[in-house]
Design an enzyme around this catalytic site. Structure first.
Site, short mmCIF file in Angstrom:
data_model
loop_
_atom_site.label_atom_id
_atom_site.label_comp_id
_atom_site.label_asym_id
_atom_site.label_seq_id
_atom_site.Cartn_x
_atom_site.Cartn_y
_atom_site.Cartn_z
CB VAL A 180 44.66 24.75 37.23
CG1 VAL A 180 44.46 25.61 36.13
CG2 VAL A 180 45.15 25.55 38.50
CE LYS A 222 51.72 21.49 35.82
NZ LYS A 222 50.58 20.52 36.63
NE ARG A 265 46.86 21.19 42.89
CZ ARG A 265 48.28 21.12 43.05
NH1 ARG A 265 49.02 20.57 44.15
NH2 ARG A 265 49.00 21.24 42.10
N GLY A 312 56.96 23.87 43.32
CA GLY A 312 57.22 24.95 42.54
C GLY A 312 58.67 25.34 42.41
CB ILE A 360 65.58 14.15 33.76
CG1 ILE A 360 65.77 12.94 34.29
CG2 ILE A 360 65.09 13.94 32.08
CD1 ILE A 360 64.54 12.26 34.73
CD GLU A 376 53.64 17.25 39.35
OE1 GLU A 376 54.93 17.36 39.25
OE2 GLU A 376 53.07 18.09 39.72
#
Ligand code: MV4
Length: 451
Positions: free
Chosen positions: A295, A237, A292, A164, A203, A275
């Site tokens: 969402v 997101k 996990r 986060g 980046i 990711e």
């Protein structure tokens, strides 16, 4: 099959897990805090047990309370959903010790993935492209400076136990490095009780692209395409889609092959997300693994036809992937998800309260995952997600058109929501052309609200 599963979560994801259990003929046990007494997951589970006060540290995050409920209800397994205890390796271990199957990866694998630089090492060893950076933890300003000189500024200092965006610092030049390194280390210590940090090439304005994984407990790993999740604000997101407009079939195949091997090597099992960041040249770089269900899993479900939550349960029961998934899983059509949050339209602060009127859209190509209902309450104690609105179409254009139609027919009265923001996002020329990056929203904010 499992006889009874405890759902250690609330809101839409608890309902989503209950749906999968009902489809499989499995009994469900809901747990709830005092703030969630009248929630739909309580109503639609076969049994419900109150596990404590509203504050999540004393209910949904309290391991003894959740385990006690599981023991009292005599469940075979626990599904943790996302957030809360879903990536807590200690919780997974306690479940195991109590003879309750934790529906997720093994605790040792979850622990490995939680230490970002260790996960990077493991992926790098398997041939997955990673961001140029330090080999492991960086402790001193001298060490960090040497890495930065080698890869070139700007660099990003990241917390090993992070997430986060906490414990992250962008460093533009050598002069800034010592104090930003110290800041990142202090923030990491305060947030995660672990001051370890590592250094990566920064980046600028990347795309955020993630691959969906399903793995059984026998080393078989399948990759179910990717999601584009670039549209976000403050690491939340807002819009996700599958497939990514920036990933070609060749790149998808290449990354999928490498990922399947890498995750099999580390003993990964159950559902997961890998990711990546994509730079402006179209290169993908691994950054982290989320151990996990996420969402945004529904967009993958719509373009693959695979029920990911059902698959999680079957995998945990010990079914091999060969008996769960078809031999070929083509990516078909396009899906977009808008997260409808309870938030103030300008201040973007939470807007909890009672929903006094509600119209959920429907029609062909529309799915709504929600636990909201008329006279229901969005409590202030948890995340502000009210509903996930998901549109499917044969093409990105068709999915977008259906999403616009559904947003127009989505009515929530009594609280503010992000519906108007989503309408602006879907009207933006860069969204329409698929030109996305993690700075999309800051550009949108420069556009008048009437546009
Ligand atoms: C980065 C990056 C640029 N360069 N790493 C943010 C949270 C964490 N999960 C990873 N993050 C980033 N890592 C390098 N080397 C930019 C971000 C980032 C970001 C990533 C994904 C989605 C939204 C983001 C928003 C700001 C920064």
């Amino acid at each position: 099959m499992f006889r009874k599963i405890l759902v250690a979560n609330r809101g839409e994801i608890a309902l989503r897990v209950i749906c999968a259990c009902k489809d499989l003929g499995i009994k469900t046990v809901a747990v709830y805090s005092e703030a969630d007494r009248n929630s739909l997951h309580v109503r639609f589970a076969d049994e419900a047990i109150c596990i404590g006060p509203a504050k999540s540290t004393r209910s949904y995050l309290d391991i003894p309370s959740v385990i006690s409920a599981a023991e009292i209800a005599n469940v075979d397994a626990i599904h943790p959903g996302y957030g809360f205890l879903s990536e807590n390796a200690n919780f997974a271990e306690v479940c195991e010790e109590c003879g309750i199957k934790f529906i997720g990866p093994r605790p040792d694998v979850t622990r490995l993935m939680g230490l970002k630089q260790r996960a990077i090492e493991a992926m790098k060893a398997a041939g997955i492209p990673t961001v140029p950076g330090s080999d492991g933890i960086v402790r001193t300003p001298e060490e960090a400076a040497a890495v930065a000189e080698r890869i070139g500024y700007p660099v990003l200092v990241k917390a090993s136990a992070g997430g986060g965006g906490r414990g992250m610092r962008v460093v533009e030049c050598a002069e800034e490095l010592p104090h930003l390194l110290a800041q990142a280390q202090q923030e990491a210590e305060a947030a995660f009780s672990n001051s370890d940090v590592y250094v990566e090439k920064f980046i600028r304005a990347p795309r955020h692209i993630e691959f969906q994984v399903l793995a059984d407990e026998f080393g078989d790993v399948r990759i179910l395409g990717e999601r584009e999740c670039s549209i976000q604000r403050r690491h939340q997101k807002l819009v996700e889609e599958a497939p990514s407009p920036a990933v070609s079939p060749g790149l998808r195949r290449d990354i999928s092959e490498k990922l399947a091997r890498a995750l099999s090597d580390v003993g990964y099992s159950n559902a997961g997300t890998v990711e990546f960041l994509m730079d402006d040249s179209g290169q993908l770089y691994f950054i982290e693994v989320n151990a996990r269900i996420q969402v945004e899993h529904p967009v993958t479900e719509l373009v693959t036809g695979v029920d990911l939550v059902r698959s999680q349960i079957l995998i945990a029961y010990g079914e091999p992937l060969s008996r769960i998934l078809p031999a070929e899983i083509p990516i078909r059509g396009h899906a977009i998800e808008c997260r409808i949050n309870a938030e103030h339209p300008e201040k973007f602060t939470p807007s909890p309260g009672r929903i006094t009127g509600l119209n959920l859209p429907g029609g062909i190509g529309i799915r709504v995952d929600t636990a909201a209902y008329t006279d229901g309450v969005i409590p202030p104690y948890y995340d502000s997600l009210v509903a996930k609105l998901i549109a499917y179409g044969d093409t990105r254009e068709e999915a977008t058109a259906r999403m616009r139609r559904a947003l127009e027919m989505f009515v929530v009265e009594g609280i503010y929501t992000s519906i108007p923001l989503h309408q602006r996002i879907l009207a933006h020329p860069d969204f329409v052309s698929g030109k996305l990056d993690t700075h999309f929203l800051s550009r949108l904010d420069a556009v008048p609200a009437t546009a």
